[in-house]
Enzyme design. Structure first.
Site: not given
Length: 341
Positions: A21, A56, A59, A79, A151
């Site tokens: 990340c 906002s 997540d 993600d 994918h």
């Protein structure tokens, strides 16, 4: 200290410019890109209501399904990232746990995921890609989440993750804009993943405690938060603890006070930071929150550790979670939305 190896004798982290990340687009730059691009319903109206969108910076997206009282909401997220560790199976597990975390952070239950795979097919053998996918499949199975294909693309850098769809009770969501003064802040995983992963990339040293933390699902923490009546939470990932708590405080119109001495860290994290294994993403996180933060007496090393870009970190919950340390509290809005004490 053990060093990393793979079946093909290749170190996956050496094939990517960033890791985990920490390779996210910096939060300040990202907010400029998406400014004004708030969620919109279908032209002419639609049968479902968007409960959580871009507004906002939460997540995941949440859409209430039609059907009146008792109808569920759909939680959707995606993600993916470059290798955070050299072991392909562990990378797959970490990436899957990280993607699933977005659903848990909203108070949801993941139902089905699809793989997202980018692979340098002429550079890295597909046997490593298979191990990455196997790791993701195993973590999804642990979560009780189906994996229905996915994918793939040919890409100069390896990347892996998932798009995940889940369900939640629309009346019992965990959001980042529902924090209220007088509520404690709990953190369900220790910090330091970023600096240890950066050290791993630079030296090949393996940190089993960090891997165990990253592959751990946030399922039980989310369930405990809901059971305790919490309504506000977020997961701590690429923007670091400071970045994510700042987003929560800003969205909720409160100030978050962090008790620095109460924040847990993985063994070796402070030493790794002192020795310079700090990612560019972490430094960008700190620069982003600095104008909005009263750092008190916290020194530069402490600030960097609190801004450390986590991969598959824990939940930050506005409320007490059994077994999780209380690391601060939400108070009425002050001059700064974020205060260290």
């Amino acid at each position: 200290m053990a060093t990393a190896t793979t079946q093909a004798g290749m170190r996956l982290t050496q094939y990517a410019h960033g890791g985990g990340c920490a390779c996210k687009i910096p939060p300040g730059e990202l907010e400029e890109v998406v400014a004004g691009l708030t969620g919109r319903g279908p032209a002419g109206g639609g049968a479902a209501d968007l409960l959580v969108g871009l507004d906002s910076g939460d997540d995941a997206a949440v859409v209430r399904l039609p059907g009146g009282p008792g109808a569920l909401a759909v939680v959707a997220t995606a993600d993916f990232f470059t290798p955070v560790v050299d072991d392909p199976y562990d990378w797959g597990r970490i990436a899957a746990a990280n993607a699933l975390s977005d659903v848990y952070a909203m108070g949801g239950t993941p139902l089905v995921a699809v793989n997202l795979l980018a692979w340098p097919r002429e550079v890295l053998p597909f046997e490593l890609a298979r191990e990455v996918l196997r790791g993701g499949l195993d973590i999804a199975a642990e979560a009780g989440c189906h994996v229905g294909g996915g994918h793939s693309v040919d890409d100069p850098e390896p990347k892996y993750g998932m798009a995940v769809t889940g369900v939640a009770d629309p009346e019992r969501l965990l959001r980042n804009d529902t924090g209220r003064p007088g509520v404690p802040l709990s953190l369900t995983k220790p910090l330091g993943l970023g600096v240890l992963n950066n050290r791993h990339k630079a030296t090949g040293e393996v940190f089993p405690e960090a891997v165990a933390a990253m592959v751990g699902l946030n399922r039980d923490a989310a369930a405990a938060a809901l059971a305790a009546g919490a309504v506000c939470a977020t997961d701590v990932t690429g923007f670091g603890l400071l970045g994510h708590v700042f987003k929560m405080a800003r969205a909720s119109g409160v100030t978050a006070v962090i008790d620095v001495s109460a924040v847990p860290f993985l063994d070796g994290a402070a030493a790794a930071a002192r020795e310079g294994f700090v990612s560019g993403g972490t430094r960008r996180n700190l620069a982003w929150v600095a104008p909005h933060t009263d750092f008190g007496s916290a020194d530069e090393l402490t600030r960097l550790l609190l801004a450390d870009a986590q991969t598959s970190g824990g939940l930050l919950v506005a409320g007490e979670v059994p077994g999780a340390p209380v690391v601060g509290e939400l108070v009425a809005r002050r001059e700064h939305p974020l205060v260290l004490r």
